[in-house]
Scaffold this active site. Structure first.
Site, PDB file in Angstrom:
ATOM      1  N   LYS A  55       0.769  -1.200   0.008  1.00  0.00           N
ATOM      2  CA  LYS A  55       0.002  -0.028   0.058  1.00  0.00           C
ATOM      3  C   LYS A  55       1.054   1.303  -0.172  1.00  0.00           C
ATOM      4  O   LYS A  55       0.608   2.057  -0.761  1.00  0.00           O
ATOM      5  CB  LYS A  55      -0.990  -0.006   1.234  1.00  0.00           C
ATOM      6  CG  LYS A  55      -1.620   1.177   1.625  1.00  0.00           C
ATOM      7  CD  LYS A  55      -2.163   1.163   3.060  1.00  0.00           C
ATOM      8  CE  LYS A  55      -2.334   2.454   3.664  1.00  0.00           C
ATOM      9  NZ  LYS A  55      -1.337   2.873   4.229  1.00  0.00           N
ATOM     10  N   ASN A  56       1.923   1.402   0.855  1.00  0.00           N
ATOM     11  CA  ASN A  56       2.695   2.510   0.840  1.00  0.00           C
ATOM     12  C   ASN A  56       3.777   2.814  -0.140  1.00  0.00           C
ATOM     13  O   ASN A  56       4.388   3.516  -0.113  1.00  0.00           O
ATOM     14  CB  ASN A  56       3.312   2.458   2.350  1.00  0.00           C
ATOM     15  CG  ASN A  56       2.285   2.655   3.464  1.00  0.00           C
ATOM     16  OD1 ASN A  56       1.206   3.020   3.018  1.00  0.00           O
ATOM     17  ND2 ASN A  56       2.498   2.572   4.499  1.00  0.00           N
ATOM     18  N   ARG A 129      -3.507  10.666   2.898  1.00  0.00           N
ATOM     19  CA  ARG A 129      -2.331  11.471   2.896  1.00  0.00           C
ATOM     20  C   ARG A 129      -1.685  11.702   1.715  1.00  0.00           C
ATOM     21  O   ARG A 129      -0.895  12.574   1.526  1.00  0.00           O
ATOM     22  CB  ARG A 129      -1.501  11.049   4.205  1.00  0.00           C
ATOM     23  CG  ARG A 129      -2.030  10.987   5.565  1.00  0.00           C
ATOM     24  CD  ARG A 129      -1.285  10.816   6.590  1.00  0.00           C
ATOM     25  NE  ARG A 129      -0.064  11.921   6.683  1.00  0.00           N
ATOM     26  CZ  ARG A 129      -0.615  13.123   7.171  1.00  0.00           C
ATOM     27  NH1 ARG A 129      -1.485  13.304   7.484  1.00  0.00           N
ATOM     28  NH2 ARG A 129       0.709  13.982   7.186  1.00  0.00           N
ATOM     29  N   CYS A 153      -4.838   8.217   8.781  1.00  0.00           N
ATOM     30  CA  CYS A 153      -5.079   7.558  10.104  1.00  0.00           C
ATOM     31  C   CYS A 153      -4.954   8.709  11.208  1.00  0.00           C
ATOM     32  O   CYS A 153      -4.017   9.458  11.257  1.00  0.00           O
ATOM     33  CB  CYS A 153      -4.201   6.227  10.391  1.00  0.00           C
ATOM     34  SG  CYS A 153      -4.910   4.895   9.536  1.00  0.00           S
ATOM     35  N   ASP A 355       4.104   0.363  12.203  1.00  0.00           N
ATOM     36  CA  ASP A 355       2.873  -0.278  12.014  1.00  0.00           C
ATOM     37  C   ASP A 355       2.833  -1.966  12.112  1.00  0.00           C
ATOM     38  O   ASP A 355       1.744  -2.401  11.957  1.00  0.00           O
ATOM     39  CB  ASP A 355       2.705  -0.223  10.285  1.00  0.00           C
ATOM     40  CG  ASP A 355       2.735   1.357   9.755  1.00  0.00           C
ATOM     41  OD1 ASP A 355       1.839   1.973  10.122  1.00  0.00           O
ATOM     42  OD2 ASP A 355       3.811   1.812   9.461  1.00  0.00           O
ATOM     43  N   VAL A 377       7.904   6.664  16.635  1.00  0.00           N
ATOM     44  CA  VAL A 377       7.856   7.329  15.433  1.00  0.00           C
ATOM     45  C   VAL A 377       6.613   8.245  15.687  1.00  0.00           C
ATOM     46  O   VAL A 377       6.605   9.237  15.102  1.00  0.00           O
ATOM     47  CB  VAL A 377       7.542   6.113  14.247  1.00  0.00           C
ATOM     48  CG1 VAL A 377       7.271   6.765  12.842  1.00  0.00           C
ATOM     49  CG2 VAL A 377       8.821   5.376  14.311  1.00  0.00           C
TER      50      VAL A 377
HETATM   51  N1  EPU Z   1       6.676  14.323  10.692  1.00  0.00           N
HETATM   52  C1  EPU Z   1       6.757  15.749  10.989  1.00  0.00           C
HETATM   53  N2  EPU Z   1       6.813  16.520   9.962  1.00  0.00           N
HETATM   54  C2  EPU Z   1       6.399  16.197   8.608  1.00  0.00           C
HETATM   55  C3  EPU Z   1       6.452  14.883   8.128  1.00  0.00           C
HETATM   56  C4  EPU Z   1       6.638  13.772   9.488  1.00  0.00           C
HETATM   57  O1  EPU Z   1       6.913  16.080  11.954  1.00  0.00           O
HETATM   58  O2  EPU Z   1       6.345  17.001   7.590  1.00  0.00           O
HETATM   59  C5  EPU Z   1       6.710  13.241  11.769  1.00  0.00           C
HETATM   60  C6  EPU Z   1       5.351  12.484  11.793  1.00  0.00           C
HETATM   61  O3  EPU Z   1       4.666  13.567  12.673  1.00  0.00           O
HETATM   62  C7  EPU Z   1       6.014  11.238  12.713  1.00  0.00           C
HETATM   63  C8  EPU Z   1       7.072  10.976  11.848  1.00  0.00           C
HETATM   64  O4  EPU Z   1       7.609  12.403  11.213  1.00  0.00           O
HETATM   65  O5  EPU Z   1       6.175  11.620  13.957  1.00  0.00           O
HETATM   66  C9  EPU Z   1       7.259  10.077  10.596  1.00  0.00           C
HETATM   67  O6  EPU Z   1       6.344  10.418   9.722  1.00  0.00           O
HETATM   68  P1  EPU Z   1       6.523   9.765   8.187  1.00  0.00           P
HETATM   69  O7  EPU Z   1       6.684  11.094   7.425  1.00  0.00           O
HETATM   70  O8  EPU Z   1       7.565   9.020   8.111  1.00  0.00           O
HETATM   71  O9  EPU Z   1       5.032   9.258   7.893  1.00  0.00           O
HETATM   72  P2  EPU Z   1       4.151   9.356   6.705  1.00  0.00           P
HETATM   73  O10 EPU Z   1       5.275   9.436   5.458  1.00  0.00           O
HETATM   74  O11 EPU Z   1       2.925  10.221   6.949  1.00  0.00           O
HETATM   75  C10 EPU Z   1       4.098   6.972   6.083  1.00  0.00           C
HETATM   76  C11 EPU Z   1       3.056   5.796   6.018  1.00  0.00           C
HETATM   77  C12 EPU Z   1       2.731   5.295   7.466  1.00  0.00           C
HETATM   78  C13 EPU Z   1       3.788   4.867   8.252  1.00  0.00           C
HETATM   79  C14 EPU Z   1       4.936   5.845   8.177  1.00  0.00           C
HETATM   80  C15 EPU Z   1       6.124   5.287   8.817  1.00  0.00           C
HETATM   81  C16 EPU Z   1       2.006   6.102   3.929  1.00  0.00           C
HETATM   82  C17 EPU Z   1       0.885   6.546   3.228  1.00  0.00           C
HETATM   83  N3  EPU Z   1       1.939   6.083   5.244  1.00  0.00           N
HETATM   84  O12 EPU Z   1       3.398   7.742   6.548  1.00  0.00           O
HETATM   85  O13 EPU Z   1       1.684   4.073   7.378  1.00  0.00           O
HETATM   86  O14 EPU Z   1       3.537   4.573   9.633  1.00  0.00           O
HETATM   87  O15 EPU Z   1       5.380   6.267   6.911  1.00  0.00           O
HETATM   88  O16 EPU Z   1       6.734   4.396   8.398  1.00  0.00           O
HETATM   89  O17 EPU Z   1       3.169   5.602   3.421  1.00  0.00           O
HETATM   90  C18 EPU Z   1      -0.183   2.809   7.614  1.00  0.00           C
HETATM   91  O18 EPU Z   1      -0.035   2.390   6.390  1.00  0.00           O
HETATM   92  O19 EPU Z   1      -1.241   2.571   8.380  1.00  0.00           O
HETATM   93  C19 EPU Z   1       0.668   4.243   8.068  1.00  0.00           C
HETATM   94  C20 EPU Z   1       0.197   5.017   8.801  1.00  0.00           C
END
Ligand code: EPU
Length: 482
Positions: A55-56, A129, A153, A355, A377
């Site tokens: 998915k990601n 997102r 989420c 996750d 995280v």
């Molecule tokens: N963060 C910031 N500022 C930003 C971006 C992120 O402070 O501009 C912080 C977040 O708040 C968090 C940390 O950095 O504390 C990590 O966030 P990250 O950006 O890595 O997460 P994401 O890209 O929003 C993706 C996956 C998530 C998965 C995370 C970590 C997708 C669509 N989502 O989220 O997956 O948990 O990486 O591996 O790729 C899920 O599949 O259920 C899911 C939540």
């Protein structure tokens, strides 16, 4: 007065409030809700299921198709809500998305990329997102972009400050309006040197999708290097991009003026694979996950074994004359006897994925002794444990960084460590699903518990788990829609 946390574009620790998990439904709400699964628990899950493209990764690969000047072909996509949202958003921007020549394949033709109206885009507001990753590709193709309010989420504030900072570094201007973000790049996008404050998956993808066609060289430090990111780099490289992954989280991208379409079979979904593995362990069952890839799951497999679970990796065998071949995968099972407690902390790759945490915690309620989980995280990803406690689990959550190295959340007011005392006998309950991964953990808990549970809001699970009800049936689970 602080900006409310519901503003996804704002970042400020003083404005981050504890996220509220859904309270149990009252009788009236229960009567009105039909999005419910009745789970008769206590039966081990036994059988074989298959996972498809991650998915990601697939959602991001779909966005990358916008950058090409010819059609892209993506295979083995799971039928999940996130894919539909991205398909819809690509559609309103003129990308023709059609089904490919095999089940789960899509052809994405960006020949007629065009601006979409705010109303057309807003249809997808709050649903995922992924729209934030449209910024770079739309700026390259159209010179401007509108990004609706984001969804995904509810696992904490999930700011996008790193994304916006990066886009500004490339030369984009960002205008935050109540209906969403308006971006433009009046002087084009230019390569830059940029270090992320934290190795964010999304912000790394943002930089990749922008830098590949920005003028000049971009150097990203403190980048995320998850397997899904490496696979996105493979997609971009197939399109004609020049990307070097150095040691120590440094990625160097040399911008090119033109990219073409790709053909790609994505890495399998390691989150879904681990979720079914945890379900096998929690229900004392035996599940073979076809498609699961050992290399992407090494950290999970180490913990699975430490807890007392057993697994066997089956290598894929390509078809030959008189031999249909064999799909690879991993068989996970509970060997009998008692499970052992563990201490783990979630982290960016190659650490234990955040996750994987929620599904595994259900199995940890069955382990003898005290298990410790330090979530580093996301600051608010343990609230779901309240529901497990309502089923008889014994889980305490703490603000301290327990059992690991101090993390970003240690000095802030977030309960981000859990101590799980086990084994606990789980009993049935009425549960409300709060988010995707916690939702799957609720489902596992209901399957492991004695008696009949009602799990409300199960449709949320369709965001990330393809055909989960059919898979449950294949594994012999006793579940029904009332
Ligand atoms: N963060 C910031 N500022 C930003 C971006 C992120 O402070 O501009 C912080 C977040 O708040 C968090 C940390 O950095 O504390 C990590 O966030 P990250 O950006 O890595 O997460 P994401 O890209 O929003 C993706 C996956 C998530 C998965 C995370 C970590 C997708 C669509 N989502 O989220 O997956 O948990 O990486 O591996 O790729 C899920 O599949 O259920 C899911 C939540």
């Amino acid at each position: 007065m602080g900006v409310p946390v519901t503003d996804p574009y704002h970042r400020g620790s003083q404005d981050i409030q504890p996220h509220r998990y859904p309270a149990p439904l009252d009788a009236l709400e229960v009567a009105l809700t039909d999005d419910v699964l009745v789970v008769h628990g206590g039966t081990p899950l036994e059988g074989r299921i298959r996972v498809r493209g991650a998915k990601n990764l697939v959602s991001k690969a779909m966005v990358a198709a916008l950058l090409g000047d010819s059609p892209s072909r993506l295979y083995d996509l799971p039928k999940i809500r996130d894919v539909e949202v991205v398909r819809g958003l690509l559609g309103v921007h003129g990308v023709k998305v059609t089904d490919g020549d095999e089940d789960g394949a899509l052809v994405l033709d960006p020949a007629n990329v065009e601006s979409a109206s705010t109303d057309q885009i807003n249809v997808h507001a709050g649903s995922s997102r992924i729209p934030i990753l449209f910024c770079g590709p739309l700026l390259h193709r159209l010179g401007h972009a509108f990004i609706p309010d984001l969804g995904g989420c509810h696992i904490g504030p999930r700011p996008i400050d790193f994304h916006l900072q990066a886009l500004r570094e490339f030369g984009a201007t960002v205008d935050k309006q109540p209906e969403g973000l308006h971006l433009s790049a009046p002087n084009g996008l230019h390569g830059t040197k940029f270090a992320l404050p934290y190795p964010s998956v999304g912000a790394t993808e943002q930089v990749l999708l922008t830098a590949v066609m920005a003028e000049g060289v971009t150097e990203l430090r403190n980048a995320a290097v998850e397997p899904e990111i490496v696979d996105l780099i493979c997609v971009l490289q197939k399109m004609g991009a020049i990307i070097k992954v150095h040691t120590d989280r440094v990625i160097e991208i040399q911008g090119v003026p033109k990219l073409h379409g790709y053909s790609h079979r994505p890495i399998p979904d390691r989150i879904e694979a681990a979720s079914w593995a945890a379900a096998a362990l929690a229900t004392r069952g035996h599940v073979e996950v076809l498609g699961a890839e050992q290399a992407d799951m090494m950290t999970f497999l180490n913990i699975f074994r430490s807890v007392g679970g057993e697994y066997e990796v089956t290598d894929a065998r390509p078809p030959r004359l008189n031999d249909p071949g064999q799909e690879g995968g991993i068989r996970f099972w509970h060997p009998g006897g008692e499970l052992k407690s563990v201490a783990l902390e979630t982290d960016v790759h190659p650490g234990f994925m955040t996750d994987w945490q929620q599904p595994l915690v259900v199995a940890l309620t069955q382990a003898r002794g005290l298990s410790i989980v330090h979530e580093t995280v996301y600051e608010q990803r343990l609230g779901y444990t309240e529901a497990l406690n309502s089923m008889g689990a014994n889980i305490q959550i703490y603000r301290d960084c327990l059992g690991g190295t101090p993390c970003r959340f240690g000095r802030r007011d977030f309960k981000h460590s859990a101590v799980i005392a086990g084994p606990s006998k789980l009993h049935a309950a009425d549960l409300v699903i709060p988010d995707l991964r916690a939702g799957f953990s609720h489902l596992i808990a209901a399957l492991a518990a004695e008696g009949t549970s009602r799990v409300y809001g199960v449709d949320l699970i369709n965001r990330g788990y393809e055909d989960f009800e059919a898979k449950l049936a294949d594994l012999g689970a006793h579940v029904e829609r009332p």
